[in-house]
Design a protein around this motif. Structure first.
Motif, PDB file in Angstrom:
ATOM      1  N   PRO A 105      26.983  41.150  53.504  1.00 60.76           N
ATOM      2  CA  PRO A 105      27.162  40.678  52.125  1.00 60.76           C
ATOM      3  C   PRO A 105      27.952  41.678  51.293  1.00 60.76           C
ATOM      4  N   THR A 106      28.958  41.182  50.579  1.00 60.50           N
ATOM      5  CA  THR A 106      29.887  42.070  49.873  1.00 60.50           C
ATOM      6  C   THR A 106      30.129  41.583  48.453  1.00 60.50           C
ATOM      7  N   LEU A 107      30.128  42.525  47.525  1.00 62.91           N
ATOM      8  CA  LEU A 107      30.480  42.283  46.127  1.00 62.91           C
ATOM      9  C   LEU A 107      31.671  43.164  45.802  1.00 62.91           C
ATOM     10  N   ILE A 108      32.700  42.587  45.202  1.00 67.53           N
ATOM     11  CA  ILE A 108      33.899  43.357  44.836  1.00 67.53           C
ATOM     12  C   ILE A 108      33.783  43.803  43.382  1.00 67.53           C
ATOM     13  N   PHE A 109      33.977  45.107  43.155  1.00 68.56           N
ATOM     14  CA  PHE A 109      33.998  45.643  41.792  1.00 68.56           C
ATOM     15  C   PHE A 109      35.408  46.133  41.511  1.00 68.56           C
ATOM     16  N   VAL A 110      36.069  45.498  40.545  1.00 70.45           N
ATOM     17  CA  VAL A 110      37.432  45.884  40.164  1.00 70.45           C
ATOM     18  C   VAL A 110      37.321  46.930  39.065  1.00 70.45           C
ATOM     19  N   ASN A 111      37.616  48.167  39.410  1.00 73.37           N
ATOM     20  CA  ASN A 111      37.437  49.319  38.532  1.00 73.37           C
ATOM     21  C   ASN A 111      38.703  49.585  37.697  1.00 73.37           C
ATOM     22  N   LYS A 112      38.578  50.436  36.725  1.00 73.69           N
ATOM     23  CA  LYS A 112      39.707  50.960  35.931  1.00 73.69           C
ATOM     24  C   LYS A 112      40.367  49.893  35.052  1.00 73.69           C
ATOM     25  N   ILE A 113      39.568  48.987  34.458  1.00 72.52           N
ATOM     26  CA  ILE A 113      40.152  47.983  33.566  1.00 72.52           C
ATOM     27  C   ILE A 113      40.664  48.614  32.277  1.00 72.52           C
ATOM     28  N   ASP A 114      40.271  49.871  32.024  1.00 70.40           N
ATOM     29  CA  ASP A 114      40.709  50.558  30.802  1.00 70.40           C
ATOM     30  C   ASP A 114      42.025  51.292  30.996  1.00 70.40           C
ATOM     31  N   ARG A 115      42.597  51.236  32.181  1.00 69.48           N
ATOM     32  CA  ARG A 115      43.832  51.959  32.472  1.00 69.48           C
ATOM     33  C   ARG A 115      45.050  51.091  32.173  1.00 69.48           C
ATOM     34  N   ALA A 116      46.124  51.729  31.699  1.00 71.55           N
ATOM     35  CA  ALA A 116      47.379  51.006  31.479  1.00 71.55           C
ATOM     36  C   ALA A 116      47.859  50.425  32.804  1.00 71.55           C
ATOM     37  N   GLY A 117      48.316  49.192  32.780  1.00 71.69           N
ATOM     38  CA  GLY A 117      48.789  48.531  33.993  1.00 71.69           C
ATOM     39  C   GLY A 117      47.713  47.751  34.714  1.00 71.69           C
ATOM     40  N   ALA A 118      46.487  47.730  34.165  1.00 71.26           N
ATOM     41  CA  ALA A 118      45.400  46.975  34.798  1.00 71.26           C
ATOM     42  C   ALA A 118      45.729  45.487  34.795  1.00 71.26           C
ATOM     43  N   ARG A 119      45.314  44.792  35.862  1.00 67.68           N
ATOM     44  CA  ARG A 119      45.607  43.365  36.005  1.00 67.68           C
ATOM     45  C   ARG A 119      44.305  42.596  36.241  1.00 67.68           C
ATOM     46  N   GLU A 120      44.337  41.297  35.923  1.00 69.71           N
ATOM     47  CA  GLU A 120      43.170  40.463  36.178  1.00 69.71           C
ATOM     48  C   GLU A 120      43.540  39.216  36.969  1.00 69.71           C
ATOM     49  N   HIS A 121      44.250  38.278  36.375  1.00 72.58           N
ATOM     50  CA  HIS A 121      44.458  36.977  37.004  1.00 72.58           C
ATOM     51  C   HIS A 121      45.338  37.067  38.249  1.00 72.58           C
ATOM     52  N   ASP A 122      46.438  37.826  38.197  1.00 73.93           N
ATOM     53  CA  ASP A 122      47.252  37.939  39.404  1.00 73.93           C
ATOM     54  C   ASP A 122      46.551  38.782  40.466  1.00 73.93           C
ATOM     55  N   LEU A 123      45.675  39.702  40.045  1.00 68.70           N
ATOM     56  CA  LEU A 123      44.901  40.477  41.006  1.00 68.70           C
ATOM     57  C   LEU A 123      43.878  39.578  41.708  1.00 68.70           C
ATOM     58  N   LEU A 124      43.260  38.664  40.955  1.00 65.97           N
ATOM     59  CA  LEU A 124      42.345  37.710  41.588  1.00 65.97           C
ATOM     60  C   LEU A 124      43.074  36.871  42.635  1.00 65.97           C
ATOM     61  N   ALA A 125      44.315  36.501  42.340  1.00 67.76           N
ATOM     62  CA  ALA A 125      45.103  35.743  43.322  1.00 67.76           C
ATOM     63  C   ALA A 125      45.345  36.576  44.573  1.00 67.76           C
ATOM     64  N   ASP A 126      45.625  37.886  44.395  1.00 69.83           N
ATOM     65  CA  ASP A 126      45.807  38.780  45.539  1.00 69.83           C
ATOM     66  C   ASP A 126      44.521  38.911  46.351  1.00 69.83           C
ATOM     67  N   ILE A 127      43.390  38.993  45.650  1.00 69.35           N
ATOM     68  CA  ILE A 127      42.099  39.113  46.340  1.00 69.35           C
ATOM     69  C   ILE A 127      41.844  37.869  47.188  1.00 69.35           C
ATOM     70  N   ARG A 128      42.123  36.706  46.619  1.00 72.14           N
ATOM     71  CA  ARG A 128      41.912  35.461  47.379  1.00 72.14           C
ATOM     72  C   ARG A 128      42.845  35.390  48.587  1.00 72.14           C
ATOM     73  N   ARG A 129      44.056  35.883  48.418  1.00 73.18           N
ATOM     74  CA  ARG A 129      45.040  35.774  49.502  1.00 73.18           C
ATOM     75  C   ARG A 129      44.831  36.834  50.569  1.00 73.18           C
ATOM     76  N   ARG A 130      44.447  38.041  50.163  1.00 73.34           N
ATOM     77  CA  ARG A 130      44.418  39.155  51.120  1.00 73.34           C
ATOM     78  C   ARG A 130      43.021  39.584  51.562  1.00 73.34           C
ATOM     79  N   LEU A 131      41.999  39.246  50.773  1.00 67.85           N
ATOM     80  CA  LEU A 131      40.658  39.719  51.115  1.00 67.85           C
ATOM     81  C   LEU A 131      39.695  38.584  51.429  1.00 67.85           C
ATOM     82  N   SER A 132      39.529  37.654  50.500  1.00 67.20           N
ATOM     83  CA  SER A 132      38.555  36.579  50.698  1.00 67.20           C
ATOM     84  C   SER A 132      38.958  35.366  49.881  1.00 67.20           C
TER      85      SER A 132
END
Length: 643
Positions: free
Chosen positions: A124-151
């Protein structure tokens, strides 16, 4: 009162922020009252001097915190690929994993390796996307990458306002329909509600998510920051609700079983081992049995440790030993006098213990999920005369990492197996700091191995007249065995034809001699048959057989012929359109084979096979050839004859 226990791992590509996340979890749950930092070298889990100075995790460490009646044991594992063996051992004792990504760098190569392994283990795995406070942080396109490359079944549970700034804050996803859409593929009840146009209740969706997460088919995703603490309450809730915890119940009368996943040395030099208890009750001073090795269907493979093992179908552990603990400390409850199923415990008083040993019963077959080391170096002391001290220090280090295979070489050097150059540097620093030995390393070279290409026999007999160097008759036949079977040994003579001590000497000598074949590499996937024996009582000793066997075996191998093989990786590279030519040319120059190339979006996905020895070089060159846009992933995938 603690009723359940949960062992989870924090895994990540290096620099994704997992050690900082560990600190924040301990801070949020009241275990520590001040946050440590990797840069400051004062984190709770990076306790070694080298870890603090380099700012990387090298050894698995354990910290604990409580969430109501649940005790969570947090295993902080290395993120650098050179210490993948540490990650492997930690995975074997976990109930779940938190895979950390950076919201800036996103899905990185080692992230994909880790996720593939987690999915293979159905952990069982939970993904934690860290560093949302950093410049260049992504959300929606990163979720697309997660779906395509991880799960493809990732389920975002929160979203971010003010992404990419210090003021970034998270808020939960409150629409149960969005989560249910992902879960409905494996839940007929949810699917029926959605088809009927109904919105399922939040509690029903959460229960379905917990069930699918526990079955390792759905992967919750949470955004946050280990620095600001955003997303941490949601993460703690997810850990408590979504991972399957173990009831902490003492089953009296049941023999204690468990797995040794880490070993360290106390300042006094005494060994201290970390054990995941799987059943029964573990107490001090009660008789225990530990097993080294595992149930398996084949024999030994190429060298991946310091000693020779035993072949033969259906074998269980190579070695068993008895012990009584002098002390134990349960993670999260050091005052408790006993450990039960689910607990992680530190134990004292077992001088023979090594990483990978099993308590109470032999370990399961086919445990390894990462490739053995593919590089070898020769280590020598900088000061002549310290060769025995150096070799003893390296042997002590193999107790903590059995995949650092060692063997003494003529001339005082010691061969050491490696995953990469960073690991070599850390070994050198450890030898100097902890053992007082300054070491010099030869350039690393690939680890190859040999397989017989045919059958061959040889015999050496006691001479009835003239001088006898060895008072023993030995006949051996070697022949190919199935790939992956390792070293097999059998008798074609009566067991009673020799004293048992002589039979043991012959088999041990065969296995020892096969560590170096005609071309200088270990011989594997071979069946050795003892075809002839003889001795002269009372003159012959076991030493005569030990001296005779290597000569006879070398002659039989020469007649059979051997082929040198190199371990290979299966790779996948994503490159932009214009990089196709340069990348494929470079892969070919390194000995790689591109077996499939397909267009995906604005680039190419290349798949193929490449020698393990050049994987790091291919990965190093890819950014320059792809203008920094290339992504590389590889895993162990068989071998091929050396070209």
């Amino acid at each position: 009162m603690i009723k359940h226990v949960l062992n989870i791992g924090i895994l990540a590509h290096v620099d994704a922020g997992k050690t900082s996340l560990t600190e924040r979890l301990l801070f949020e749950t009241g275990v520590i009252d001040r946050l440590g930092s990797v840069d400051g070298g004062d984190t709770q889990t990076d306790t070694g001097e080298i870890e603090r100075r380099r700012g990387i995790t090298i050894r698995a460490a354990v910290a604990s915190f409580a969430l109501g009646d649940l005790r969570v044991n947090l295993v902080d594992t290395p993120g650098h690929a050179d210490f993948v063996a540490e990650v492997e051992r930690a995975l074997g004792v976990l109930d779940g994993a938190v895979l950390v990504l950076s919201a800036v760098e996103g899905v990185q190569p080692h992230t994909r390796v880790l996720m593939r392994t987690l999915r293979k283990l159905r952990l069982p795995t939970l993904i934690f996307v860290n560093k949302i406070d950093r410049a260049g942080a992504r959300e929606h396109d990163l979720l697309a990458d997660i779906r395509r490359r991880l799960s493809p079944s990732c389920v975002p549970l929160n979203t971010v306002d003010g992404l990419g700034s210090p003021a970034a804050v998270t808020r939960p996803v409150t629409d149960p329909y969005a989560v249910a859409e992902v879960l409905a593929e494996r839940d007929d009840e949810l699917l029926g509600l959605l088809v009927d146009g109904q919105t399922p209740e939040q509690g029903m969706v959460r229960a379905a998510l917990a069930r699918q997460c526990g079955e390792a088919v759905a992967c919750p995703v949470l955004f946050g920051s280990a620095i600001t603490g955003q997303g941490l309450p949601e993460l703690l809730d997810g850990i408590a609700e979504l991972f399957p915890a173990v009831p902490r119940v003492a089953v009296e009368g049941a023999s204690a079983t468990g797995t040794v996943f880490a070993v360290e040395r106390a300042p006094s030099g005494e060994k201290v081992a970390f054990v995941r208890v799987r059943g029964g009750v573990l107490r001090v001073r009660e008789p225990l049995t530990f097993f080294r090795g595992q149930r398996r269907s084949g024999g030994d493979g190429p060298r991946a440790g310091g000693g020779a093992g035993s072949g033969g179908a259906g074998r269980t552990a190579d070695h068993a030993y008895e012990a009584r603990l002098t002390a134990l400390s349960v993670a999260g409850a050091p005052r408790e006098a006993q450990a039960v199923a689910g607990d992680i415990v530190k134990i004292w008083g077992v001088p023979e213990i090594r990483v990978g040993d099993h308590l109470g019963e032999p370990g399961p077959a086919n445990q390894a999920h990462f490739t053995p080391p593919s590089l070898e170096t020769v280590v020598r002391p900088r000061i002549p005369g310290q060769e025995p001290r150096l070799h003893a220090a390296l042997l002590a280090m193999t107790e903590q990492d059995p995949l650092i295979g060692t063997r003494a070489l003529p001339g005082g050097g010691t061969s050491v197996l490696l995953y990469g150059e960073v690991q070599k540097e850390v070994i050198g620093e450890t030898l100097a700091r902890e053992f007082g030995v300054e070491a010099e390393f030869e350039p690393s070279r690939p680890v190859y191995f040999e397989r017989p290409s045919g059958s061959g026999e040889a015999v050496e007999e006691i001479q009835r007249q003239g001088r006898n160097e060895f008072m023993a008759t030995v006949g051996l036949r070697v022949e190919p065995a199935p790939a992956g079977s390792g070293v097999g040994y059998r008798l074609e003579v009566d067991l009673g034809s020799l004293p048992l001590a002589f039979h043991r000497a012959i088999e041990e000598s065969v296995r020892l001699a096969l560590r170096e074949g005609p071309h200088g590499w270990p011989v594997t996937d071979v069946l050795v048959t003892l075809t002839r024996t003889g001795y002269s009582s009372p003159v012959t000793t076991a030493g005569d057989f030990r001296g005779r066997v290597p000569v006879v075996l070398a002659r039989a191998l020469k007649r059979a012929g051997t082929v040198v093989y190199e371990p290979c990786h299966r790779f996948e590279a994503e490159v932009p359109l214009e990089a196709f030519g340069p990348v494929t040319a470079q892969l070919a120059a390194l000995g790689g084979e591109v077996r499939d190339a397909r267009r995906e979006g604005e680039g190419w996905v290349l798949e193929g096979k490449i020698p393990a020895a050049v994987v790091h070089e291919a990965e190093r060159r890819l950014p320059g050839l792809s203008h920094g846009e290339g992504v590389w992933w590889s895993e162990a995938a068989g071998d091929r004859p050396l070209r």
